[in-house]
Design an enzyme around this catalytic site. Structure first.
Site, PDB file in Angstrom:
ATOM      1  N   HIS A 118      -2.411   9.893  -1.288  1.00 47.17           N
ATOM      2  CA  HIS A 118      -2.603   8.657  -2.042  1.00 47.17           C
ATOM      3  C   HIS A 118      -2.437   8.887  -3.544  1.00 47.17           C
ATOM      4  CE1 HIS A 118      -3.648   5.509   0.861  1.00 47.17           C
ATOM      5  NE2 HIS A 118      -3.965   6.518   1.635  1.00 47.17           N
ATOM      6  N   ASP A 154       1.620 -14.533  13.190  1.00 43.53           N
ATOM      7  CA  ASP A 154       0.473 -15.229  12.611  1.00 43.53           C
ATOM      8  C   ASP A 154      -0.447 -14.190  11.986  1.00 43.53           C
ATOM      9  OD1 ASP A 154      -1.942 -16.575  12.119  1.00 43.53           O
ATOM     10  OD2 ASP A 154      -1.581 -17.991  13.749  1.00 43.53           O
ATOM     11  N   LYS A 200      -8.462 -15.439  16.127  1.00 43.33           N
ATOM     12  CA  LYS A 200      -8.548 -15.107  14.705  1.00 43.33           C
ATOM     13  C   LYS A 200      -9.958 -14.738  14.249  1.00 43.33           C
ATOM     14  CE  LYS A 200      -4.643 -18.201  14.062  1.00 43.33           C
ATOM     15  NZ  LYS A 200      -4.072 -19.390  13.455  1.00 43.33           N
ATOM     16  N   GLU A 230       0.834  -1.200   0.000  1.00 46.32           N
ATOM     17  CA  GLU A 230       0.000   0.000   0.000  1.00 46.32           C
ATOM     18  C   GLU A 230       0.870   1.252   0.000  1.00 46.32           C
ATOM     19  OE1 GLU A 230      -3.253   2.468   2.688  1.00 46.32           O
ATOM     20  OE2 GLU A 230      -2.817   0.380   3.205  1.00 46.32           O
TER      21      GLU A 230
END
Length: 409
Positions: A404, A307, A232, A101
């Protein structure tokens, strides 16, 4: 068999992907090449870039990956230096960020600059525990309560008879029972040193289940995870109770630094935070009352071998901003569920270990045990604060779209 013959047999399905190592005398790098070539042949594609890497498959297959065919490369940048005045992290740090990004690294870097000029980030570790919540089926709710009370009163016994049998590093420190009808969920909480600890607490919890079933023959152990861990998944329980590291980062930024470096005012940042991060998030029923914790947590997780699915809980948290009586900006972030480690799992991958070494947190943390992971948590929190500050300032100054356009297109 010769290389090309093996490629042909894998491509045709005569040899399955997971069987290739049997035919390469244990050479996992060769097996990786054969699988990739077979996939190219079968699908009619070229995987040249996936096949270019520096890490050794012989160190990864069987520990970190199965059916390996190569790697995905993610650009890594660095933000900093960021001054941190923590309990474990003290000094100036550079933060590795793996992302595709555009503008993210630049934004965090700007936040680091403003925070460092303001004197640095104060970090505080509130809690440190990893949870696993097995599910037991009981004859009725009264039996479930009996089992829960026995477990609560026998933690030392369970540590000795179960946990100590399977780990030298895990310490059972508490349990929170939840009873739903005849279902008993036992949310065990462990100290896990410098490891994130999921494997450790999973194996330990299974041993505890054996002891409970022996003690209570009419109780049946059904699932090692009853989903009250919670692992998660977005959830209120971890937001409130915490899982992994619960850490706060805060800073007071003088008005002149806000105006000079961030091109806005403390008042505008505080108002944007209130109306966007607090009111807007409440309207959305979000578990993240923040601008973009997930961006920074995700980039650090990918860079350092954490993770990646636990970016979910790592994105939980609250950003606060207010104007001090002196007219300066107070800003803080609270992260209730940052599940990270500096040993085990993906941290053993050489590139990820190098990223950890940039921050001085690779491997075990010495005395006391767990110091490296705690230091790492404070650095992550500092980086998240930098990212929140910079994005809020960009929104307040109406610079977000411009950044951006320049860096993300």
């Amino acid at each position: 068999m010769e290389f090309e013959e093996l490629v042909e047999k894998v491509a045709s399905g005569e040899i399955k992907l997971h069987q290739v190592e049997r035919y390469t005398d244990g050479d996992k790098k060769l097996a990786t090449e054969i699988r990739r070539r077979a996939l190219e042949k079968k699908l009619g594609v070229k995987l040249e870039d996936i096949g270019h890497y520096s890490i050794d498959p012989n160190r990864l297959i069987g520990k970190n990956i199965e059916n390996m065919i190569g790697v995905v490369q993610i650009p890594m940048g660095v933000a900093g230096p960021l001054k941190i005045n923590g309990e474990y992290a003290k000094g100036e740090f550079y933060i590795p960020l793996a992302t595709t990004e555009g503008a993210l690294v630049a934004s965090v870097n700007r936040g680091c600059s403003a925070l460092t000029e303001a004197g640095g980030v104060k970090t505080t570790l509130i809690d440190d525990k990893m949870a696993r919540a097995p599910l037991l089926k009981c004859p009725d709710a009264r039996k479930a309560r009996e089992v829960a009370e026995w477990v609560q009163n026998n933690l030392d016994y369970l540590q000795e008879k179960a946990v100590s049998k399977v780990t030298r590093h895990g310490k059972l420190r508490g349990v929170k029972p939840f009873i739903v009808g005849n279902n008993l969920y036992l949310r065990f909480e462990f100290e896990t040193g410098d490891a994130m600890g999921m494997n450790m607490v999973t194996i330990s919890s299974e041993e505890i289940m054996k002891v409970i079933e022996e003690k209570f023959p009419d109780v049946k152990y059904l699932a090692l995870s009853g989903n009250l861990c919670v692992d998660k998944k977005p959830n209120a329980l971890n937001f409130i109770e915490g899982r992994g590291k619960t850490v706060i980062a805060e800073a007071v930024i003088p008005r002149e630094v806000v105006e000079k470096k961030l091109k806005t005012t403390p008042e505008l940042i505080a108002e944007v935070n209130y109306r966007k991060n607090l009111v807007g998030s409440a309207q959305a029923a979000s578990y993240g009352f923040n601008a973009h914790f997930g961006n920074i947590v995700g980039a650090i997780f990918l860079a350092t071998g954490q993770d990646e699915a636990q970016i979910t809980e790592g994105s939980h948290g609250i950003t606060l901003a207010e104007v001090t009586p002196e007219g300066d900006l107070y800003i803080s972030i609270t992260m209730p569920s940052l599940e990270i480690g500096t040993v085990g799992g993906g941290t053993r991958v050489p590139t990820q270990r190098e990223a950890l070494s940039i921050m001085g947190v690779a491997g075990g943390g010495g005395n006391p045990p767990g110091s490296n992971a705690k230091k790492f948590a404070e650095i992550v929190a500092g980086a998240v604060l930098a990212g929140e500050l910079s994005l809020l300032a960009a929104i307040a100054a109406k610079h977000l779209a411009k950044a951006h356009k320049e860096l993300g297109r």
